[in-house]
Write an enzyme that holds these catalytic residues in place. Structure first.
Site, PDB file in Angstrom:
ATOM      1  N   HIS A  17      24.002 108.126   0.805  1.00 42.62           N
ATOM      2  CA  HIS A  17      25.231 107.644   1.436  1.00 42.62           C
ATOM      3  C   HIS A  17      26.243 107.403   0.327  1.00 42.62           C
ATOM      4  O   HIS A  17      26.029 106.538  -0.530  1.00 42.62           O
ATOM      5  CB  HIS A  17      24.971 106.350   2.205  1.00 42.62           C
ATOM      6  CG  HIS A  17      23.976 106.518   3.312  1.00 42.62           C
ATOM      7  ND1 HIS A  17      24.337 106.964   4.565  1.00 42.62           N
ATOM      8  CD2 HIS A  17      22.636 106.348   3.341  1.00 42.62           C
ATOM      9  CE1 HIS A  17      23.258 107.041   5.329  1.00 42.62           C
ATOM     10  NE2 HIS A  17      22.212 106.679   4.609  1.00 42.62           N
ATOM     11  N   LEU A  18      27.315 108.180   0.324  1.00 37.98           N
ATOM     12  CA  LEU A  18      28.310 108.039  -0.741  1.00 37.98           C
ATOM     13  C   LEU A  18      29.562 107.311  -0.287  1.00 37.98           C
ATOM     14  O   LEU A  18      30.425 106.999  -1.097  1.00 37.98           O
ATOM     15  CB  LEU A  18      28.688 109.419  -1.295  1.00 37.98           C
ATOM     16  CG  LEU A  18      27.632 110.110  -2.169  1.00 37.98           C
ATOM     17  CD1 LEU A  18      28.120 111.475  -2.616  1.00 37.98           C
ATOM     18  CD2 LEU A  18      27.278 109.258  -3.374  1.00 37.98           C
ATOM     19  N   ARG A  19      29.684 107.094   1.030  1.00 38.57           N
ATOM     20  CA  ARG A  19      30.860 106.392   1.577  1.00 38.57           C
ATOM     21  C   ARG A  19      32.146 107.142   1.229  1.00 38.57           C
ATOM     22  O   ARG A  19      32.133 108.334   0.971  1.00 38.57           O
ATOM     23  CB  ARG A  19      30.936 104.935   1.084  1.00 38.57           C
ATOM     24  CG  ARG A  19      29.621 104.163   1.124  1.00 38.57           C
ATOM     25  CD  ARG A  19      29.022 104.079   2.501  1.00 38.57           C
ATOM     26  NE  ARG A  19      27.937 103.116   2.558  1.00 38.57           N
ATOM     27  CZ  ARG A  19      26.943 103.165   3.433  1.00 38.57           C
ATOM     28  NH1 ARG A  19      26.879 104.147   4.320  1.00 38.57           N
ATOM     29  NH2 ARG A  19      26.000 102.245   3.447  1.00 38.57           N
ATOM     30  N   ASP A  22      18.062 107.414   0.387  1.00 40.42           N
ATOM     31  CA  ASP A  22      18.739 106.610   1.404  1.00 40.42           C
ATOM     32  C   ASP A  22      19.493 105.475   0.718  1.00 40.42           C
ATOM     33  O   ASP A  22      19.612 104.372   1.252  1.00 40.42           O
ATOM     34  CB  ASP A  22      17.759 106.072   2.453  1.00 40.42           C
ATOM     35  CG  ASP A  22      18.477 105.490   3.661  1.00 40.42           C
ATOM     36  OD1 ASP A  22      19.678 105.754   3.826  1.00 40.42           O
ATOM     37  OD2 ASP A  22      17.830 104.750   4.428  1.00 40.42           O
ATOM     38  N   LYS A  75      22.555 116.326  11.142  1.00 37.70           N
ATOM     39  CA  LYS A  75      21.972 114.986  11.086  1.00 37.70           C
ATOM     40  C   LYS A  75      22.101 114.297  12.441  1.00 37.70           C
ATOM     41  O   LYS A  75      23.215 114.167  12.970  1.00 37.70           O
ATOM     42  CB  LYS A  75      22.706 114.184  10.005  1.00 37.70           C
ATOM     43  CG  LYS A  75      22.461 112.699  10.043  1.00 37.70           C
ATOM     44  CD  LYS A  75      21.055 112.346   9.571  1.00 37.70           C
ATOM     45  CE  LYS A  75      20.744 110.886   9.821  1.00 37.70           C
ATOM     46  NZ  LYS A  75      20.519 110.117   8.618  1.00 37.70           N
ATOM     47  N   HIS A 106      18.973 112.465   0.621  1.00 33.60           N
ATOM     48  CA  HIS A 106      19.598 111.630   1.673  1.00 33.60           C
ATOM     49  C   HIS A 106      20.348 110.521   0.955  1.00 33.60           C
ATOM     50  O   HIS A 106      19.772 109.547   0.486  1.00 33.60           O
ATOM     51  CB  HIS A 106      18.500 111.038   2.559  1.00 33.60           C
ATOM     52  CG  HIS A 106      18.973 110.058   3.602  1.00 33.60           C
ATOM     53  ND1 HIS A 106      18.529 110.116   4.905  1.00 33.60           N
ATOM     54  CD2 HIS A 106      19.798 108.999   3.556  1.00 33.60           C
ATOM     55  CE1 HIS A 106      19.067 109.133   5.602  1.00 33.60           C
ATOM     56  NE2 HIS A 106      19.846 108.422   4.802  1.00 33.60           N
ATOM     57  N   ALA A 151      22.786  96.763   7.105  1.00 34.46           N
ATOM     58  CA  ALA A 151      21.505  97.358   6.680  1.00 34.46           C
ATOM     59  C   ALA A 151      21.773  98.422   5.631  1.00 34.46           C
ATOM     60  O   ALA A 151      22.683  99.243   5.795  1.00 34.46           O
ATOM     61  CB  ALA A 151      20.808  97.977   7.883  1.00 34.46           C
ATOM     62  N   HIS A 211      12.997 109.045   6.177  1.00 34.21           N
ATOM     63  CA  HIS A 211      12.494 107.758   5.677  1.00 34.21           C
ATOM     64  C   HIS A 211      11.394 107.146   6.527  1.00 34.21           C
ATOM     65  O   HIS A 211      11.576 106.095   7.125  1.00 34.21           O
ATOM     66  CB  HIS A 211      13.627 106.746   5.443  1.00 34.21           C
ATOM     67  CG  HIS A 211      14.738 106.729   6.458  1.00 34.21           C
ATOM     68  ND1 HIS A 211      14.506 106.716   7.801  1.00 34.21           N
ATOM     69  CD2 HIS A 211      16.091 106.721   6.320  1.00 34.21           C
ATOM     70  CE1 HIS A 211      15.674 106.699   8.428  1.00 34.21           C
ATOM     71  NE2 HIS A 211      16.643 106.703   7.561  1.00 34.21           N
ATOM     72  N   HIS A 260      17.274 110.348  11.969  1.00 31.24           N
ATOM     73  CA  HIS A 260      16.929 108.938  11.753  1.00 31.24           C
ATOM     74  C   HIS A 260      16.118 108.549  12.988  1.00 31.24           C
ATOM     75  O   HIS A 260      16.686 108.175  14.009  1.00 31.24           O
ATOM     76  CB  HIS A 260      18.185 108.080  11.608  1.00 31.24           C
ATOM     77  CG  HIS A 260      17.863 106.635  11.365  1.00 31.24           C
ATOM     78  ND1 HIS A 260      18.240 105.968  10.223  1.00 31.24           N
ATOM     79  CD2 HIS A 260      17.153 105.734  12.105  1.00 31.24           C
ATOM     80  CE1 HIS A 260      17.791 104.710  10.277  1.00 31.24           C
ATOM     81  NE2 HIS A 260      17.133 104.550  11.416  1.00 31.24           N
ATOM     82  N   ASN A 289      27.619 109.639   7.958  1.00 24.33           N
ATOM     83  CA  ASN A 289      27.938 108.457   8.776  1.00 24.33           C
ATOM     84  C   ASN A 289      29.079 107.623   8.182  1.00 24.33           C
ATOM     85  O   ASN A 289      28.933 106.431   7.936  1.00 24.33           O
ATOM     86  CB  ASN A 289      26.692 107.593   9.016  1.00 24.33           C
ATOM     87  CG  ASN A 289      26.107 106.992   7.754  1.00 24.33           C
ATOM     88  OD1 ASN A 289      26.206 107.565   6.677  1.00 24.33           O
ATOM     89  ND2 ASN A 289      25.484 105.825   7.884  1.00 24.33           N
ATOM     90  N   HIS A 294      26.610  98.710   0.257  1.00 22.16           N
ATOM     91  CA  HIS A 294      27.539  97.888   1.044  1.00 22.16           C
ATOM     92  C   HIS A 294      28.074  96.837   0.078  1.00 22.16           C
ATOM     93  O   HIS A 294      27.327  96.357  -0.795  1.00 22.16           O
ATOM     94  CB  HIS A 294      26.810  97.167   2.186  1.00 22.16           C
ATOM     95  CG  HIS A 294      26.274  98.084   3.250  1.00 22.16           C
ATOM     96  ND1 HIS A 294      27.037  98.550   4.296  1.00 22.16           N
ATOM     97  CD2 HIS A 294      25.045  98.623   3.415  1.00 22.16           C
ATOM     98  CE1 HIS A 294      26.297  99.336   5.073  1.00 22.16           C
ATOM     99  NE2 HIS A 294      25.083  99.402   4.564  1.00 22.16           N
TER     100      HIS A 294
END
Ligand code: NCD
Ligand code: ZN
Length: 333
Positions: free
Chosen positions: A14-16, A240, A95, A12, A256, A168, A134, A40, A244
């Site tokens: 997040h690579l943006r 996760d 997801k 899981h 977050a 998570h 989630h 996302n 940011h």
């Protein structure tokens, strides 16, 4: 002293996109054999075209490393058997974000009404596509995960052949439910094994420890740790890791998400060593996930050595978890 980890997986991540993708993707690709990438973005990854184009951008950003990005698609009400069949070869999971519970989830589901969307779960069950959730509601922050448990239970009992991933998990109640249904699996992050709510707001306010779901109590942390250290077969590691920019974390309306990607392996080795459970680490970080998803990871060996590692204050414009701290293991470059 050295240890070798075979094919670490991050289930899981997040690579943006854009510049942030170029900054963070190589940091995961260097240490992991593959990762499951979250959808996302803004706007989110919804179609086959979105998935293929995003995967191409990830491969471009990680081309110097041997690394496979597995993709996911954002759950939407218009999914059906035909669409899912088309998507099956492009994704590892669907997801699901309940509406508004975390970063970029405002296109998520408003309610899980089986009359309205049950056919989607049935199609996923038939096509053997796992559902990753989630699992939080929009209630009072400390109740959000607990209050989502009846929904997991409804889905797990109505679709007994659908693999459902409780993402998570952070509390003891989730652990009890996980044990109750064969088709429920769960993931644990490094940060939820390392901190409690006190590390977020208990002393000074620490925005870099702020994430969803929020870290809970010490006894919850201990329960998660026990499960991870035993590498229970229903549990997988996933980071996760959610970068940011510094100014978005240290602000009014701070975002977050905790950025752990570059420090995960040294910290996990340190944690498992401290508890004399190093022999279970490979199950937690690789083998259990391969079994749950029914896939075989490409071979990639990462060697760690017992040597101090000072966690940098910044990676580009992102502050990592535990910035400025020294841990006793490093990845051998
Ligand atoms: C994640 C993010 O920033 O994308 N944030 C977080 O706090 N975990 C989203 C998520 O996985 O919930
Ligand atoms: Zn999440």
């Amino acid at each position: 002293m050295q240890i070798t980890l075979n094919s670490p997986l991050d289930m899981h991540l997040h690579l943006r996109d854009g510049e942030m993708l170029k900054l963070v993707a190589p940091l995961s690709a260097k240490y992991f054999s593959w990762a499951l990438v979250m959808p996302n973005l803004s706007p989110s990854i919804k179609t086959k075209e979105d998935i293929i184009a995003y995967k191409t951008r990830i491969l471009e950003a990680t081309k110097w490393e041997q690394f496979i990005p597995y993709m996911s698609v954002f759950f939407q009400k218009n999914l059906n058997y035909e669409i899912l069949k088309e998507l099956k070869n492009e994704i590892l999971v669907v997801k699901m974000y309940p509406d508004g519970v975390t970063t970029n989830s405002s296109w998520g589901v408003k309610s899980i009404d089986l009359w309205e969307i049950g056919h989607i779960f049935e199609a996923m069950q038939k096509l053997e596509i796992p559902l990753s959730i989630h699992g939080e509601t929009n209630d009072f922050i400390l109740d959000r995960e607990k209050n989502f448990l009846p929904t997991y239970e409804l889905l797990a009992s109505t679709y007994p052949k659908l693999k459902i991933i409780m993402e998570h998990i952070t509390n003891k109640e989730s652990i009890s439910l996980l044990k109750k249904y064969d088709n429920l699996f769960a993931t644990i992050t490094l940060h939820h094994l390392s901190i409690t709510l006190d590390d977020v707001i208990g002393w000074m306010l620490c925005p870099h420890n702020f994430c969803k779901p929020i870290a809970k109590t010490e006894s919850d942390r201990q329960a998660l740790l026990a499960l991870a250290l035993e590498a229970d077969e229903k549990i997988m590691f996933w980071s996760d890791s959610a970068p940011h920019p510094k100014e978005k974390k240290e602000s009014w309306n701070g975002s977050a998400g905790v950025f752990t990607a570059p420090i995960i392996l040294p910290m996990l080795v340190e944690l498992f060593e401290k508890h004399n459970k190093l022999e279970n680490l490979e199950k937690f970080i690789s083998k259990n996930a391969q079994k749950i998803y029914g896939i075989q990871a490409v071979k990639k060996e990462i060697i760690l050595e017992k040597k101090d590692f000072l966690i940098p204050d910044m990676y580009g414009n992102v502050v990592p978890f535990f910035a400025g701290k020294i841990i006793s293991w490093s990845v051998k470059e």
